[in-house]
Structure formats: C-alpha cells, structure tokens
Design a protein around this motif. Structure first.
Motif, PDB file in Angstrom:
ATOM      1  N   GLU A   1       0.829  -1.211   0.000  1.00  0.00           N
ATOM      2  CA  GLU A   1       0.000   0.000   0.000  1.00  0.00           C
ATOM      3  C   GLU A   1       0.860   1.256   0.000  1.00  0.00           C
ATOM      4  OE1 GLU A   1      -2.521  -0.617   3.375  1.00  0.00           O
ATOM      5  OE2 GLU A   1      -4.230  -1.227   2.132  1.00  0.00           O
ATOM      6  N   ARG A   2       1.959   1.237   0.766  1.00  0.00           N
ATOM      7  CA  ARG A   2       2.853   2.393   0.762  1.00  0.00           C
ATOM      8  C   ARG A   2       3.467   2.610  -0.620  1.00  0.00           C
ATOM      9  NH1 ARG A   2       4.351   0.377   5.971  1.00  0.00           N
ATOM     10  NH2 ARG A   2       6.096  -0.745   5.025  1.00  0.00           N
ATOM     11  N   SER A   3       3.869   1.521  -1.265  1.00  0.00           N
ATOM     12  CA  SER A   3       4.455   1.639  -2.603  1.00  0.00           C
ATOM     13  C   SER A   3       3.420   2.093  -3.621  1.00  0.00           C
ATOM     14  CB  SER A   3       5.054   0.292  -3.030  1.00  0.00           C
ATOM     15  OG  SER A   3       6.061  -0.136  -2.134  1.00  0.00           O
ATOM     16  N   PHE A   4       2.198   1.569  -3.515  1.00  0.00           N
ATOM     17  CA  PHE A   4       1.164   1.890  -4.492  1.00  0.00           C
ATOM     18  C   PHE A   4       0.729   3.349  -4.378  1.00  0.00           C
ATOM     19  CE2 PHE A   4      -3.268   2.218  -5.819  1.00  0.00           C
ATOM     20  CZ  PHE A   4      -3.231   1.630  -7.065  1.00  0.00           C
ATOM     21  N   TRP A   5       0.474   3.798  -3.168  1.00  0.00           N
ATOM     22  CA  TRP A   5      -0.026   5.157  -2.986  1.00  0.00           C
ATOM     23  C   TRP A   5       1.088   6.197  -2.980  1.00  0.00           C
ATOM     24  CZ3 TRP A   5      -4.767   5.427  -4.212  1.00  0.00           C
ATOM     25  CH2 TRP A   5      -5.661   4.406  -3.889  1.00  0.00           C
TER      26      TRP A   5
ATOM     27  N   GLY B   1       2.558   6.923  -5.566  1.00  0.00           N
ATOM     28  CA  GLY B   1       2.383   7.607  -6.849  1.00  0.00           C
ATOM     29  C   GLY B   1       3.362   7.176  -7.919  1.00  0.00           C
TER      30      GLY B   1
ATOM     31  N   ARG C   1      -9.695  -4.550   3.616  1.00  0.00           N
ATOM     32  CA  ARG C   1      -8.657  -3.768   2.946  1.00  0.00           C
ATOM     33  C   ARG C   1      -8.503  -4.196   1.495  1.00  0.00           C
ATOM     34  NH1 ARG C   1      -3.604  -3.497   7.124  1.00  0.00           N
ATOM     35  NH2 ARG C   1      -2.775  -2.140   5.478  1.00  0.00           N
TER      36      ARG C   1
ATOM     37  N   PHE D   1      -9.327  -1.863  -1.782  1.00  0.00           N
ATOM     38  CA  PHE D   1      -8.316  -1.643  -2.818  1.00  0.00           C
ATOM     39  C   PHE D   1      -8.853  -1.987  -4.197  1.00  0.00           C
ATOM     40  CE2 PHE D   1      -4.961  -3.286  -5.557  1.00  0.00           C
ATOM     41  CZ  PHE D   1      -4.084  -2.207  -5.586  1.00  0.00           C
TER      42      PHE D   1
ATOM     43  N   GLU E   1     -10.962   0.936  -5.316  1.00  0.00           N
ATOM     44  CA  GLU E   1     -10.164   2.132  -5.599  1.00  0.00           C
ATOM     45  C   GLU E   1      -9.312   1.944  -6.843  1.00  0.00           C
ATOM     46  OE1 GLU E   1      -8.122   2.338  -1.921  1.00  0.00           O
ATOM     47  OE2 GLU E   1      -9.633   3.610  -0.947  1.00  0.00           O
ATOM     48  N   PHE E   2      -8.727   0.764  -6.993  1.00  0.00           N
ATOM     49  CA  PHE E   2      -7.902   0.519  -8.178  1.00  0.00           C
ATOM     50  C   PHE E   2      -8.757   0.441  -9.433  1.00  0.00           C
ATOM     51  CE2 PHE E   2      -5.191  -2.508 -10.762  1.00  0.00           C
ATOM     52  CZ  PHE E   2      -4.305  -1.524 -11.166  1.00  0.00           C
TER      53      PHE E   2
ATOM     54  N   ILE F   1      -9.163   3.890 -10.591  1.00  0.00           N
ATOM     55  CA  ILE F   1      -7.932   4.384 -11.248  1.00  0.00           C
ATOM     56  C   ILE F   1      -7.850   3.864 -12.671  1.00  0.00           C
ATOM     57  CG2 ILE F   1      -5.413   4.255 -11.172  1.00  0.00           C
ATOM     58  CD1 ILE F   1      -5.603   4.250  -8.122  1.00  0.00           C
TER      59      ILE F   1
END
Length: 227
Positions: free
Chosen positions: A56-60, A62, A210, A214, A217-218, A221
């Motif tokens: 999640e940190r890597s994905f969000w 940007g 979670r 995701f 949300e994905f 996107i």
C-alpha cells in the motif's frame, strides 16, 4: 493401591480405563495439531498484514503502475496477497487494452480487470482461511469428547464399587479423578482453538476489507486511465 498413588497425575492416566486413555490420546493429538496450525496461521497472517502495508505504501506513493506491476510479477510469491490482487487486475487490463480500440471494448476490459481481481481476492482469502475450520471443529467438539471419556470413566469407577463393601472417599476419588482428566484435556484442547479461531477470523476479516477497498479504488484508477 494407595490414594496418593492413585491421585498422582501420571498414575491417574496410566490406571485409567483403556477407552479413556484412547480418548485422552485423541485429545492430545488434536491439541498438538491445533497448536501447529495456530502458530502457522499466526505467522501467515502477520506476514500478509506486513506485506499488505508495504505494498500500500508503494502503491499510494504515486509510482508508475507498469513498473509496480513488473515488480509484483517478478516477485509474486514474496510480494503478498494485495500485490497479487493488483498484479491480476493490472495484467488483465494491460492485455485487454492492447486488443481494444474503442470505448465499448474498454468497458469490457475494465470488467475483465475487475473480475480478475475478484478471482484473485477469493483465492487469497481461501489461502488465509485454510485450517480455520479445523480449529473451529476442535474448539466445539473437544469438550464433548472429553466429557465422553469422563462419563465412561465415572461409569467404570462406579462399577468397581460393586466389589467394595464400604465405599469411602479414598476408594471413589481415584476413579473420579481419572475420569475428570479427560474433560480437563478436552478443555485444554478446546480453549486455545476457540480463542485462536476468533482472533484469526477477526484479522482475516480486516484484511478482506482492505483488499475489497483496494479493488474498488484501483478499479476507479483504471477507469480514469481508460479514458
């Protein structure tokens, strides 16, 4: 036999009726298997939670989605459940986008990507749910198995009183204690299994929420990228 001999823990088990001993052995085996699954599931859920947070940190952050997809594909076994869900959806989106030319086809591509993520989502949940049914079964059945051993042991103890002229507490206590050990072992097997099942179910439900968030949300996107 003396009362002290009969009431020592090892002597109570060794002097118990054969059926009671078999029930005790079954409960101990269930307890060992339960603890094995408990530790394996504990480590698996911790790893899934840590990998999910890292992805999640890597994905969000940007970054480029194609680069992230390549990284998730190359390290599929170590990337974690959420990364595999992303990899399934992004891979389906890339393949569909390469063959689609109009807006109508892009709608089908987005549907395909969502279905791929849903299928991966279910696979990941199935993997996380593995052996939970066993823990639930041990938690619900073990007390009754132990109670069966207790009832049989008490029946056997009272049958033995038929050959005794005077039934005193010293005579009755060893047989009753032998029988009650089966219930104690049943509870020893059941309580950790129930606690672990409830805890793991709660943790898996939180991870599932979670994952589901995701996916939605994905999908949004991907819909913006398809325009």
């Amino acid at each position: 036999m003396t009362a002290t001999q009969d009431l020592s823990f090892i002597a109570l088990i060794s002097n118990a009726h054969l059926l009671v001993q078999l029930i005790m052995a079954l409960l101990l085996a269930l307890s060992i298997i339960s603890w094995t699954y408990i530790f394996r599931k504990l480590f698996a859920i911790r790893a899934a939670r840590s990998q999910t947070e890292q992805f999640e940190r890597s994905f969000w952050a940007g970054g480029n989605l194609h680069t992230l997809h390549q990284s998730a594909s190359s390290q599929r076994d170590q990337s974690g459940p959420l990364a595999r869900i992303f990899e399934a959806g992004m891979g389906e989106f890339i393949k569909g986008k390469q063959t689609s030319r109009d807006a109508l086809d892009m709608g089908a591509v987005l549907d395909g990507a969502r279905r791929a993520m849903r299928a991966s989502f279910q696979r990941e949940l199935d993997m996380l749910d593995t052996h939970l049914n066993f823990l639930a079964s041990v938690g619900s059945v073990s007390p009754y198995i132990g109670l069966l051993g207790t009832v049989w042991g008490i029946m056997n103890a009272f049958r033995g009183l038929a050959n005794v002229q005077q039934a005193t507490l010293a005579v009755v206590a060893p047989g009753i204690a032998e029988a009650l050990i089966a219930t104690a072992i049943g509870l020893f097997a059941a309580i950790p299994a129930v606690v672990a099942y409830n805890r793991f179910t709660h943790d898996i439900d939180r991870l599932a929420n979670r994952f589901e968030s995701f996916v939605e949300e994905f999908s949004n996107i991907l819909q913006r990228q398809a325009r």
